[in-house]
Design a protein around this motif. Structure first.
Motif, mmCIF file in Angstrom:
data_model
loop_
_atom_site.group_PDB
_atom_site.id
_atom_site.type_symbol
_atom_site.label_atom_id
_atom_site.label_comp_id
_atom_site.label_asym_id
_atom_site.label_seq_id
_atom_site.Cartn_x
_atom_site.Cartn_y
_atom_site.Cartn_z
ATOM 1 N N LEU A 117 0.851 -1.189 0.000
ATOM 2 C CA LEU A 117 0.000 0.000 0.000
ATOM 3 C C LEU A 117 0.891 1.244 0.000
ATOM 4 N N VAL A 118 0.909 1.953 -1.114
ATOM 5 C CA VAL A 118 1.699 3.174 -1.224
ATOM 6 C C VAL A 118 0.918 4.318 -0.585
ATOM 7 N N VAL A 119 1.507 4.932 0.413
ATOM 8 C CA VAL A 119 0.891 6.065 1.107
ATOM 9 C C VAL A 119 1.598 7.332 0.636
ATOM 10 N N PRO A 120 0.909 8.148 -0.160
ATOM 11 C CA PRO A 120 1.575 9.309 -0.746
ATOM 12 C C PRO A 120 1.604 10.511 0.186
ATOM 13 N N GLY A 121 2.656 11.295 0.087
ATOM 14 C CA GLY A 121 2.643 12.632 0.658
ATOM 15 C C GLY A 121 3.097 12.811 2.090
ATOM 16 N N LEU A 122 3.187 11.741 2.895
ATOM 17 C CA LEU A 122 3.550 11.915 4.304
ATOM 18 C C LEU A 122 5.066 11.925 4.460
ATOM 19 N N ARG A 123 5.597 13.067 4.886
ATOM 20 C CA ARG A 123 7.045 13.218 5.025
ATOM 21 C C ARG A 123 7.526 12.878 6.431
ATOM 22 N N ASN A 124 6.621 12.835 7.399
ATOM 23 C CA ASN A 124 7.008 12.582 8.791
ATOM 24 C C ASN A 124 7.585 11.184 8.979
ATOM 25 N N ALA A 125 8.410 11.051 9.994
ATOM 26 C CA ALA A 125 8.878 9.727 10.399
ATOM 27 C C ALA A 125 7.709 8.945 10.976
ATOM 28 N N VAL A 126 7.554 7.696 10.543
ATOM 29 C CA VAL A 126 6.454 6.854 11.000
ATOM 30 C C VAL A 126 6.897 6.064 12.231
ATOM 31 N N HIS A 163 8.277 1.036 4.872
ATOM 32 C CA HIS A 163 9.551 1.549 4.377
ATOM 33 C C HIS A 163 9.306 2.716 3.434
ATOM 34 N N ARG A 164 10.325 3.517 3.246
ATOM 35 C CA ARG A 164 10.232 4.721 2.427
ATOM 36 C C ARG A 164 10.374 4.384 0.942
ATOM 37 N N ASP A 196 8.787 11.824 0.023
ATOM 38 C CA ASP A 196 7.381 12.161 0.239
ATOM 39 C C ASP A 196 6.481 10.946 0.461
ATOM 40 N N ASP A 197 6.908 9.772 0.075
ATOM 41 C CA ASP A 197 6.006 8.631 0.004
ATOM 42 C C ASP A 197 6.566 7.422 0.739
ATOM 43 N N MET A 198 5.658 6.586 1.239
ATOM 44 C CA MET A 198 6.075 5.372 1.931
ATOM 45 C C MET A 198 5.206 4.200 1.495
ATOM 46 N N VAL A 199 5.616 2.998 1.878
ATOM 47 C CA VAL A 199 4.903 1.777 1.522
ATOM 48 C C VAL A 199 4.655 0.968 2.783
#
Length: 601
Positions: A393-402, A419-420, A424-427
């Protein structure tokens, strides 16, 4: 364009320039606090029309809304009054209504104290045309409901039709009994300079409507909001009188926009059953039905599924709106079995996922192709409508550390792998077992203040990239959004070469994209022409891709067809602008555009 039934729901009536927002005060945020926390509510349409179920003298009345029975069948006042003598409501149970709302997770309840037919569904001291004095039921259902709502912790709210009353000889709508009255579909300009109509109408407002609003706020304890209707049929001054009346009695009671037009009221409203919107202002509300009619209609079996209703609700929440679903009880006062079933299914979803609803705000990452997003404090809630076949699941736009990602359905909140993909995007690796759930929700806890981009990311797998008409920014003298109702999520009136629609997007790298347009176009005498679809680099302003094409007839404006128009190359990572405009228009209009679709080649 095809004609549609006028449903008098303020559709197309929006902000009036230069008009002050009477309700905006220093304590506005405090007044709005409960509403912003609640997010979801229940509308109840119940009246004399409910006993008829859409029929009059054994014949079905052709009306989309059963509560419009009196108007559509032109029932004389004397005959309509006789329905009250049959109104026994022997199955009405206020506690059951309030309990069903609570169990469904719906935090406020809007009760129709008086609809357009003029019959007060409460014990009115202003007029004896009410359920206590005119019906064998003889009780005050609103008083019982107020007590039940307090017991169940549901906020009681009141609907009141202030601008129209088909029973009153001086109001609007009833021209079959009162030929000199203002017509149901007459605009303000048609009567405002007619001294007789204006004077008599102001008599109705001052002797019935305003006093009934006052008594509703005085007799039933704290009221969360008064939900006015058809405010486009009155003047700004008349709308102001209702605002001031509410503020005088209960200063903290909310007022909806339909008290007049934008920017009146504490919050905005969409039209009835409008799943596609251009958000009117920060605080707004969408109202919808389980089937088609608001009041009970015996032949209306066009039921939505619980998943369809939940998707619409979540879409509204992601745009910072509140969502209110309607039930039209039968004439005997009971909720019909299908409505109860749907409320129970919504309640089951809410039991698991209410954290992703109550107190949430607008998505900071836009509208991903897999679903929608809401946010509360330092948590994103990802509502997954379409499952990624890849399991990624690609989560677009979140730059914050998860900090952590987990499924709300997992009571142990076990961490999912994250993972990044880029800055801008993470998976997120999502487990397949969630696929069987109705709209599973993944929570993403992040560090610090939210730092996100709402610009759409081009997905290279799992999903086509859909650029919908209602997500476009439009410019030009004639181009407009359609109503946003079912099958009307398109652009209309594309009649000028200066009209254009555009969308922003991001790409994470070079790629080739297949391009399709979904549109409707009438025969060649009414629609057609040529268009140019271009992509511009946001950093340089230069065009990096272009497709020229010709519109082909689909047979009708609303016979939407998806047409492959070619492909183009996005040269590198960055932000872009997708822009569509006409180069030639033949006939009345270019097309009714529904969306543009890009798929990785």
């Amino acid at each position: 364009m095809p004609e549609q039934e006028d449903l008098m729901d303020n559709a197309g009536h929006s902000e009036q320039e230069g008009v002050p927002a009477h309700s905006i005060r220093a304590d506005h945020d405090a007044r709005m606090a409960w509403w912003r926390e609640a997010r979801v509510g229940l509308f109840i349409h119940w009246g004399l029309y409910s006993l008829q179920g859409g029929f009059w003298k054994g014949e079905e009345v052709q009306a989309s809304y059963a509560e419009h029975l009196m108007l559509r069948a032109k029932i004389p006042v004397q005959q309509y009054e006789e329905i009250a003598s049959e109104f026994r409501a022997e199955r009405f149970e206020a506690r059951q209504w309030a309990r069903l709302a609570k169990q469904a997770g719906l935090q406020y309840l809007i009760y129709t104290a008086k609809h357009h037919d003029g019959f007060a569904m409460y014990d009115s001291d202003v007029s004896d045309y009410n359920i206590v004095q005119r019906s064998p039921f003889g009780r005050d259902p609103l008083r019982e409901l107020a007590e039940a709502c307090r017991e169940e912790g549901v906020k009681l709210c009141i609907y009141y039709s202030h601008s129209m009353d088909w029973h009153h000889p001086d109001s609007q709508g009833n021209t079959w009994d009162f030929p000199d009255n203002i017509g149901a579909y007459d605009d303000v300009e048609s009567w405002i300079n007619n001294e007789d109509k204006r004077t008599r109408y102001e008599n109705y407002l001052s002797t019935l409507a305003l006093p009934q609003v006052k008594e509703l706020l005085e007799k039933y304890g704290d009221i969360g909001l008064v939900w006015f209707d058809c405010g486009h049929k009155i003047t700004a001054e008349q709308g102001t009188a209702f605002v001031e009346q509410v503020r005088e009695v209960q200063p903290n009671c909310l007022i909806n926009r339909r008290v007049w037009l934008e920017p009146y009221g504490d919050y905005g409203n969409s039209s009835d059953n409008q799943p596609h919107v251009r958000v009117p202002r920060e605080d707004w509300e969408s109202i919808a039905t389980f089937n088609d009619s608001w009041g009970y209609k015996a032949t209306d079996h066009n039921w939505k599924t619980a998943e369809v209703v939940l998707r619409q609700m979540i879409d509204v929440l992601s745009l910072n709106g509140n969502f209110v679903i309607n039930v039209g009880p039968t004439g005997d006062g009971a909720f019909d079995p299908k409505s109860i079933e749907l409320l129970e299914q919504i309640g089951a979803w809410m039991q698991i996922n209410s954290d992703a609803v109550y107190g949430t705000r607008k998505s900071p990452i836009g509208k991903p192709p897999w679903g929608r997003c809401t946010i509360k404090d330092n948590t994103l809630y990802l509502h997954i409508f379409e499952w990624p076949k890849s399991g990624k699941l690609v989560v677009p736009g979140l730059r914050n550390a998860v900090l952590k990602a987990y499924a709300l359905a997992d009571t142990e909140h076990r961490a999912l792998p994250v993972h990044r993909l880029s800055e801008d995007d993470m998976v997120i690796d999502v487990p397949q077992e969630l696929m069987s759930l109705t709209i599973p929700v993944v929570a993403v806890e992040f560090e610090g203040a939210c730092d996100a981009s709402s610009v759409s990311l081009l997905y290279t797998q799992d999903y086509p990239n859909k650029f919908g008409a209602f997500d476009a920014d439009i410019a030009g003298p004639t181009l407009r959004y359609d109503t946003g109702k079912k099958d009307r999520d398109n652009l209309i009136n594309w009649r000028s070469l200066d009209d254009e629609a555009s969308w922003k997007f991001r790409s994470n790298g070079r790629g080739i994209w297949k391009v399709a347009l979904e549109y409707g176009a009438d025969d060649k005498n009414a629609a057609g022409g040529c268009y140019e679809l271009s992509v511009y680099s946001k950093s340089t302003g230069e065009s990096v891709a272009r497709i020229l094409g010709q519109v082909c007839s689909t047979g009708d404006w609303y016979a939407f067809d998806t047409v492959d128009i070619g492909s183009f190359t996005i040269p590198h990572a960055g932000e872009y602008l997708l822009k569509l405009k006409a180069t030639a228009i033949e006939g009345d209009s270019l097309m009714c555009l529904k969306r543009i679709v890009l798929e990785a080649n």
